[in-house]
Scaffold this active site. Structure first.
Site, short mmCIF file in Angstrom:
data_model
loop_
_atom_site.label_atom_id
_atom_site.label_comp_id
_atom_site.label_asym_id
_atom_site.label_seq_id
_atom_site.Cartn_x
_atom_site.Cartn_y
_atom_site.Cartn_z
N HIS A 153 -2.22 -6.72 -12.17
CA HIS A 153 -3.20 -6.70 -11.08
C HIS A 153 -3.97 -8.02 -11.07
CE1 HIS A 153 -6.86 -5.52 -8.92
NE2 HIS A 153 -6.19 -4.49 -8.45
N CYS A 155 -2.53 -6.92 -4.81
CA CYS A 155 -3.76 -6.30 -4.32
C CYS A 155 -4.40 -7.20 -3.28
CB CYS A 155 -4.72 -6.05 -5.49
SG CYS A 155 -6.30 -5.37 -4.92
N HIS A 202 -1.53 -2.76 -3.36
CA HIS A 202 -2.83 -2.17 -3.01
C HIS A 202 -3.24 -2.76 -1.67
CE1 HIS A 202 -4.37 -1.53 -7.46
NE2 HIS A 202 -3.34 -0.76 -7.15
N ASP A 254 -6.31 1.05 -1.18
CA ASP A 254 -7.20 0.73 -2.30
C ASP A 254 -8.63 0.83 -1.81
OD1 ASP A 254 -7.83 -0.04 -4.86
OD2 ASP A 254 -7.84 -2.17 -4.37
N HIS A 255 -9.39 1.61 -2.46
CA HIS A 255 -10.79 1.84 -2.09
C HIS A 255 -10.91 2.37 -0.67
CE1 HIS A 255 -12.13 -1.36 -5.26
NE2 HIS A 255 -11.28 -0.49 -5.73
N TYR A 272 -13.53 5.17 -4.62
CA TYR A 272 -12.45 6.16 -4.61
C TYR A 272 -12.86 7.52 -4.05
CZ TYR A 272 -9.72 2.71 -7.04
OH TYR A 272 -9.03 1.57 -7.33
C1 DNO Z 1 -10.07 -1.23 -8.85
C2 DNO Z 1 -8.69 -1.24 -9.34
C3 DNO Z 1 -8.59 -1.91 -10.69
C4 DNO Z 1 -7.19 -1.81 -11.22
C5 DNO Z 1 -6.99 -2.49 -12.54
C6 DNO Z 1 -5.54 -2.51 -12.91
O1 DNO Z 1 -10.41 -0.44 -8.05
O2 DNO Z 1 -7.82 -1.75 -8.43
O3 DNO Z 1 -9.47 -1.27 -11.56
O4 DNO Z 1 -6.86 -0.48 -11.39
O5 DNO Z 1 -7.50 -3.76 -12.55
O6 DNO Z 1 -5.40 -2.74 -14.26
#
Ligand code: DNO
Length: 387
Positions: free
Chosen positions: A235, A273, A300, A347-348, A364
């Site tokens: 990530h 991401c 993501h 993501d989020h 989340y």
């Molecule tokens: C945040 C996430 C990160 C991710 C880590 C992967 O919301 O995208 O916490 O899970 O960095 O190791």
């Protein structure tokens, strides 16, 4: 046509968003971790199989492990790092044997993602996560009192930080410290002294040294992963620039080129991401999808809006600076080219509607992500004909 696999991050049985809720959001894959296993310790087959059975009983596939956290000894290559790498490899093999195809991790020193507010108000009343340089400087200089912290900020930020610090109440300062030190999902927040101790571990580690530590680790784990048939997905740094005096090595196109070339192994890949990478104006995301190509193992999808100072808030999935249409288009092309479906998750999401009254994991909540997933699903459907 290869379509993206729609997944959703679930924090396990304690997550206020249940598997039943996720069903209604329309995801088919689950992204989760064994958050109860202490950092650095082995994920046993028993524990993995138990969680997998739970996910499958609800009608899902466990598509991605996110994350197996990397112990600080490994990142700093000090102490018992060799033992920790061996344990990490055992976890990889156990995950692979259970048939879960992708493992995500990150190599951010000390903290996982960092923000300065978890409740930045949007004009529509929903709440977003926010990163602000002045608040980070207030934390760093006046709360944490890191030695030499002033050197990390330009004059205009230092001036504003001094003013803002004077105006903040004790409660506001405590709240800021809580957010910045929120650290790693599932982990209890430590004290400022603990944070200073962790930062101290990096005092002799510059960018080059951290880059070498990452490649050393990747060489070891990707061999184990390739052998056992699981893909790894690193990530990016979030935010993708140095903070708190720490080096960063997974922030930009040249960083990815570096370790993907140096550890050229089919298992060694990336979690693309868009929210993390998009927080730096230097990253051209559609181009990065092309250049990382087949080495993208997980996606993501998220958006950010930046300002001139480099502060950013998490925007609607289709609403910020990232050209989501162009990015998703590139991902879809990639899938057809390499004849595979990539798992993605929204993501989020904003804290909105009924979730404003609930306690949710930062970023989340159910409804904001449901909106994000629906928008991304629609975007993909609309684009499939045009690629
Ligand atoms: C945040 C996430 C990160 C991710 C880590 C992967 O919301 O995208 O916490 O899970 O960095 O190791």
């Amino acid at each position: 046509m290869y379509k993206m696999e729609q997944t959703w991050r679930w924090y396990g049985p304690d997550d206020p968003v249940s598997l039943q809720d996720i069903k209604q959001a329309g995801a088919t894959g689950i992204v989760t971790a064994l958050h109860h296993i202490p950092h650095g310790e082995i994920w046993t087959t028993d524990e993995i199989v138990k969680r997998k059975a739970e996910v499958e009983a609800a009608g899902f596939t466990w598509s991605v492990v996110e994350s197996i956290t990397v112990h600080e000894s490994i990142k700093t290559r000090t102490g018992n790092y060799k033992d920790y790498i061996e344990k990490y490899k055992t976890s990889i093999r156990n995950v692979a044997a259970a048939g879960i195809p992708v493992i995500t991790y990150n190599f951010m020193p000390v903290n996982d993602w960092t923000r300065t507010s978890l409740s930045y108000k949007m004009p529509d009343g929903s709440l977003a996560l926010y990163f602000n340089w002045v608040d980070l400087a207030v934390f760093d200089i006046y709360i944490l009192k890191r030695k030499g912290a002033e050197l990390s900020y330009p004059q205009n930020i230092l001036q504003q930080a001094e003013e803002r610090f004077k105006g903040y109440s004790e409660e506001q300062l405590d709240a800021l410290a809580d957010v910045v030190m929120a650290g790693i999902p599932g982990e209890k927040k430590g004290s400022t002294q603990e944070m200073l101790n962790k930062l101290e571990l990096y005092k002799d580690i510059d960018r080059n040294a951290l880059q070498e530590n990452l490649c050393f680790f990747q060489k070891e784990i990707s061999a184990a992963a390739e052998e056992s048939g699981v893909k790894l997905a690193i990530h990016p740094d979030d935010p993708p620039f140095p903070i708190l005096g720490l080096p960063r090595v997974v922030s930009a196109a040249e960083d990815f080129n570096y370790f993907l070339n140096k550890v050229d192994n089919s298992a060694n890949g990336v979690c693309f991401c868009t929210g993390s990478l998009g927080a730096s104006g230097k990253n051209d995301l559609p181009k990065m999808v092309q250049s990382i190509g087949e080495k993208i193992h997980f996606v993501h999808l998220r958006n950010v809006t930046k300002d001139e100072e480099g502060n950013f808030y998490e925007a609607d999935h289709l609403g910020g600076d990232n050209d989501m249409v162009a990015i998703v288009k590139e991902i879809l092309k990639l899938q057809q080219k390499f004849k595979k479906s990539l798992p993605f998750r929204p993501d989020h999401g904003h804290q909105m509607l009924d979730d404003l009254k609930k306690k949710t994991n930062p970023g989340y909540s159910a409804i904001g992500r449901l909106r994000g997933l629906a928008e991304m699903r629609g975007l993909e459907m609309g684009l499939l004909d045009s690629i």
